[in-house]
Write an enzyme that holds these catalytic residues in place. Structure first.
Site, PDB file in Angstrom:
ATOM      1  N   HIS A  44      48.865  38.198  42.137  1.00  0.00           N
ATOM      2  CA  HIS A  44      48.372  36.820  42.236  1.00  0.00           C
ATOM      3  C   HIS A  44      49.514  35.830  42.456  1.00  0.00           C
ATOM      4  O   HIS A  44      49.486  34.709  41.971  1.00  0.00           O
ATOM      5  CB  HIS A  44      47.518  36.458  41.013  1.00  0.00           C
ATOM      6  CG  HIS A  44      46.181  37.151  41.049  1.00  0.00           C
ATOM      7  ND1 HIS A  44      45.129  36.663  41.791  1.00  0.00           N
ATOM      8  CD2 HIS A  44      45.763  38.311  40.501  1.00  0.00           C
ATOM      9  CE1 HIS A  44      44.097  37.494  41.667  1.00  0.00           C
ATOM     10  NE2 HIS A  44      44.461  38.507  40.903  1.00  0.00           N
ATOM     11  N   GLY A 131      37.217  50.449  46.693  1.00  0.00           N
ATOM     12  CA  GLY A 131      36.959  49.511  45.597  1.00  0.00           C
ATOM     13  C   GLY A 131      37.745  49.781  44.332  1.00  0.00           C
ATOM     14  O   GLY A 131      37.430  49.249  43.271  1.00  0.00           O
ATOM     15  N   ASP A 181      48.190  42.718  50.786  1.00  0.00           N
ATOM     16  CA  ASP A 181      47.630  44.033  51.116  1.00  0.00           C
ATOM     17  C   ASP A 181      47.923  44.419  52.564  1.00  0.00           C
ATOM     18  O   ASP A 181      48.358  45.529  52.855  1.00  0.00           O
ATOM     19  CB  ASP A 181      46.115  44.045  50.885  1.00  0.00           C
ATOM     20  CG  ASP A 181      45.766  43.630  49.467  1.00  0.00           C
ATOM     21  OD1 ASP A 181      46.643  43.737  48.600  1.00  0.00           O
ATOM     22  OD2 ASP A 181      44.626  43.197  49.243  1.00  0.00           O
TER      23      ASP A 181
HETATM   24  C1  GLA Z   1      44.052  41.188  46.179  1.00  0.00           C
HETATM   25  C2  GLA Z   1      44.322  40.293  47.388  1.00  0.00           C
HETATM   26  C3  GLA Z   1      45.834  40.109  47.576  1.00  0.00           C
HETATM   27  C4  GLA Z   1      46.499  39.651  46.294  1.00  0.00           C
HETATM   28  C5  GLA Z   1      46.083  40.542  45.121  1.00  0.00           C
HETATM   29  C6  GLA Z   1      46.612  40.055  43.806  1.00  0.00           C
HETATM   30  O1  GLA Z   1      44.500  42.480  46.402  1.00  0.00           O
HETATM   31  O2  GLA Z   1      43.778  40.864  48.553  1.00  0.00           O
HETATM   32  O3  GLA Z   1      46.080  39.188  48.619  1.00  0.00           O
HETATM   33  O4  GLA Z   1      46.226  38.303  46.034  1.00  0.00           O
HETATM   34  O5  GLA Z   1      44.665  40.639  45.029  1.00  0.00           O
HETATM   35  O6  GLA Z   1      47.989  40.160  43.783  1.00  0.00           O
END
Ligand code: GLA
Length: 386
Positions: A44, A131, A181
């Site tokens: 986050h 998921g 990601d």
């Molecule tokens: C998810 C979102 C990412 C990131 C994470 C938390 O995976 O897709 O962009 O914000 O949560 O680090």
């Protein structure tokens, strides 16, 4: 339960090739693979120009494809896990609200760039759990992107490919994700983790210690980032930045008193301290100080659980159990609200760790957790089968 998941890509591709034959009566011509990712520390932080340390994992989304010449300007898709679908090459106005939106998005964005995508038949599979907080959606997007590039010859640099896939996720799947990601799945390399600087979008390779193994433990709780919690956290981080008049990346803990709302202040506290932990973690690894690195993972979990409030009872229980089972460090990983825990475990202590963790999780009243030992794997790629 420990899952063995290290079959070679060739072995993993075999059932997909069989399905292409039985569904579409085709021999595969093109193939693509994309890993999942695990974020070792720094969650986050990506949507406020912060730092994160993910690695690609050897659990994959795989695709095989062959040209289609029976007329329709569409891609026929079959996924053993998700079912069948058809993607129109003329674009689709409506969203289906399922996995096909990711594919539609990536397809449309490549076409916008001028890629001439022909009709083809496609089978999707692999061993990346969906998921579980391991970026199965980014993996699906980047795998499809690599395949389209192979088929059309319209190749993008890894950064542009990652940004295109993030846009597909925002605009077509309606998930307001950060860049973590797609960057991780695009840039991943064997044997290393990546320090992502989400401000200048740079990636620095970080060597992982040889005597540590990485475990991913599925809490069994399924999350959906499209649900409100993720968007709400993003909004709170935005509010915090507005109160401070600058990015959290440039803010210190001493400035938190300027944020009037208690809850928003807590969210900011997590982000500011998490950025410092990522830096400290990378320093600890380069000093071969795995004990300090592990402690930072536990601190990160506490911060995500207490201040950012994105953990759940199952993840909290797993992290406590991991600590009691002798892990150097452990934390929830990814967006949270369920999903997986990542743990650093001394290579010599993995068997004891599995036993103790499983026993404690069960005693706490939960089902047996699925433990996967992963290694750092290379990012999305595609090839032509001969
Ligand atoms: C998810 C979102 C990412 C990131 C994470 C938390 O995976 O897709 O962009 O914000 O949560 O680090």
């Amino acid at each position: 339960m420990t899952e063995s998941h290290n079959p070679s890509l060739t072995a993993l591709l075999a059932p997909l090739e069989t399905a292409l034959g039985s569904r579409f009566e085709k021999e595969p011509i093109w193939a693509a693979a994309a890993p999942g990712r695990v974020n070792i520390i720094g969650d986050h932080t990506d949507y406020s120009e912060g730092l994160a340390l993910p690695m690609g994992i050897d659990l994959y989304t795989l695709m095989v494809a062959a040209p289609r010449d029976d007329g329709p300007q569409a891609i026929r898709v079959f996924s053993a896990e998700e079912g069948e679908a058809e993607l129109s090459l003329r674009g689709s106005e409506s969203r289906r609200g399922d996995w096909t939106d990711y594919l539609d998005g990536v397809l449309a964005l490549y076409q916008e760039l001028g890629a001439a995508v022909p009709p083809f038949d496609l089978v999707i599979g692999g061993d990346l759990p969906l998921g579980a907080g391991l970026s199965s959606s980014a993996s699906l997007e980047l795998c499809f992107a690599a395949l389209i590039e192979r088929i059309t010859g319209h190749a993008l640099p890894p950064l542009d490919r990652a940004l295109l896939c993030q846009r597909a996720e925002h605009d077509y799947a309606g998930v307001p994700c950060g860049i973590l990601d797609q960057f991780a799945v695009s840039f991943a390399k064997e044997h290393i983790a990546m320090l992502l600087d989400c401000r200048d979008q740079s990636v620095t390779e970080v060597r992982l210690p040889d005597d540590v193994r990485v475990a991913i433990v599925d809490s069994g709780v399924r999350h959906a980032l499209g649900d409100g919690g993720y968007a709400e956290r993003r909004a709170q981080v935005e509010t915090a930045q507005n109160s401070l008049g600058k990015s959290l990346r440039d803010s210190g803990l001493e400035e938190l008193t300027l944020i009037p709302d208690n809850r928003v202040r807590q969210r900011a506290q997590h982000v500011i301290s998490e950025n410092s932990r990522v830096t400290a973690f990378v320093e600890a690894l380069s000093a071969n100080d795995e004990v300090t690195a592990g402690q930072l993972m536990y601190e990160s979990h506490r911060s995500l659980s207490r201040d950012f409030a994105v953990s759940c009872i199952e993840l909290d229980t797993l992290v406590t159990a991991a600590q009691n089972a002798g892990a150097l460090g452990a934390r929830m990983t990814g967006g949270g609200f369920g999903g997986s825990m990542v743990a650093f475990v001394d290579r010599a202590k993995t068997v004891a760790f599995e036993k103790a963790l499983t026993a404690e999780f069960r005693t706490a009243g939960f089902t047996e957790p699925t433990i996967r030992w992963v290694t750092a794997a290379a990012g999305a790629r595609s090839w032509t089968l001969t």
